[in-house]
Write a protein that holds these residues in place. Structure first.
Motif, short mmCIF file in Angstrom:
data_model
loop_
_atom_site.label_atom_id
_atom_site.label_comp_id
_atom_site.label_asym_id
_atom_site.label_seq_id
_atom_site.Cartn_x
_atom_site.Cartn_y
_atom_site.Cartn_z
N ASP A 167 -22.70 -11.85 85.73
CA ASP A 167 -21.75 -12.87 86.18
C ASP A 167 -22.27 -14.28 85.90
OD1 ASP A 167 -20.15 -10.81 87.04
OD2 ASP A 167 -20.61 -11.07 89.17
N PHE A 168 -23.57 -14.45 86.13
CA PHE A 168 -24.19 -15.76 85.89
C PHE A 168 -24.10 -16.13 84.41
CE2 PHE A 168 -28.07 -18.24 84.94
CZ PHE A 168 -27.79 -19.35 85.73
N LYS A 169 -24.46 -15.19 83.54
CA LYS A 169 -24.40 -15.45 82.09
C LYS A 169 -22.96 -15.74 81.66
CE LYS A 169 -28.37 -12.68 80.65
NZ LYS A 169 -28.77 -11.45 79.93
N SER A 170 -22.03 -15.00 82.23
CA SER A 170 -20.63 -15.20 81.89
C SER A 170 -20.15 -16.58 82.35
CB SER A 170 -19.78 -14.11 82.55
OG SER A 170 -18.43 -14.33 82.32
N GLU A 171 -20.55 -16.97 83.55
CA GLU A 171 -20.09 -18.25 84.10
C GLU A 171 -20.63 -19.44 83.33
OE1 GLU A 171 -20.22 -20.58 88.33
OE2 GLU A 171 -19.90 -18.43 88.33
N ILE A 172 -21.88 -19.35 82.88
CA ILE A 172 -22.43 -20.51 82.15
C ILE A 172 -22.18 -20.42 80.65
CG2 ILE A 172 -24.19 -20.98 83.89
CD1 ILE A 172 -26.26 -19.73 82.02
N GLY A 173 -21.47 -19.36 80.23
CA GLY A 173 -21.04 -19.28 78.84
C GLY A 173 -22.00 -18.64 77.88
N LEU A 174 -23.02 -17.93 78.37
CA LEU A 174 -23.95 -17.26 77.47
C LEU A 174 -23.33 -16.00 76.85
CD1 LEU A 174 -27.34 -17.55 79.37
CD2 LEU A 174 -26.60 -18.82 77.36
#
Length: 192
Positions: A167-174
């Motif tokens: 979720d974190f990677k998705s939210e920051i666009g990684l």
């Protein structure tokens, strides 16, 4: 030792300058003139350092200074540090600061999951070491049931951690989210 008088800094201010100085003291949240002057000197040194670091290509140092100033509630100085003068950019900075705070909260959740996993594994290792030192029967079913339950709980923490990281990677666009084909880590638990 030189007398203290040699280190004294004085300035005469007109009414407008005094009003500005009092406003600056309020912005800095200080009550004494000397504290305000000391902080102003530090602030100028911070700005000079940031300018030098920026020229040398050390963008991380500037980001660290902006974060520090934002954490201290010194938004006007962090705006100055970034060369921000208009309200549009200021509101964008505010949005970025909120996103940064959200990222920090998510990272705290991730670190909590990692800590819980580490604690569980430490408990398992400690019990096994104690059993081995005390020459207990390592084929004891109760011991292995407990170890199994701890490892299953650890795998749950691992699933939560994988989901939070995703979720974190998705939210920051990684990574780009594809809900149709993506299987979340928490959906792939092993059942025992």
């Amino acid at each position: 030792m030189k007398p203290l008088k040699d280190k004294l800094v004085q300035a005469r201010l007109d009414e407008e300058e005094l009003a500005d100085f009092d406003e600056v003291k309020t912005l800095m949240n200080v009550s004494k003139n000397s504290d305000a002057i000391r902080q102003m000197v530090k602030d100028e040194m911070i700005l000079a350092k940031a300018k030098d670091e920026w020229k040398q290509g050390n963008i991380d140092t500037v980001t660290t200074l902006v974060t520090k100033l934002s954490d201290e509630g010194r938004l006007p100085l962090s705006e100055a540090l970034l060369g921000i003068t208009d309200t549009k950019t200021s509101s964008e900075l505010s949005i970025l600061q909120n996103q940064f705070a959200d990222i920090q909260t998510q990272m705290e959740g991730i670190m909590y999951s990692v800590t819980k996993m580490g604690n569980n594994l430490n408990q398992v290792a400690k019990v096994l070491n104690m059993a081995a030192k005390q020459d207990e029967d390592l084929t004891d079913t109760d011991l292995w049931k407990w170890i199994t339950s701890q490892l299953i709980e650890n795998s749950r923490y691992l699933s939560v951690l994988k989901k939070k990281l995703h979720d974190f990677k998705s939210e920051i666009g990684l990574i780009k989210e594809d809900d149709e084909t993506h299987v979340y880590p928490t959906n792939t638990r092993m059942s025992v």
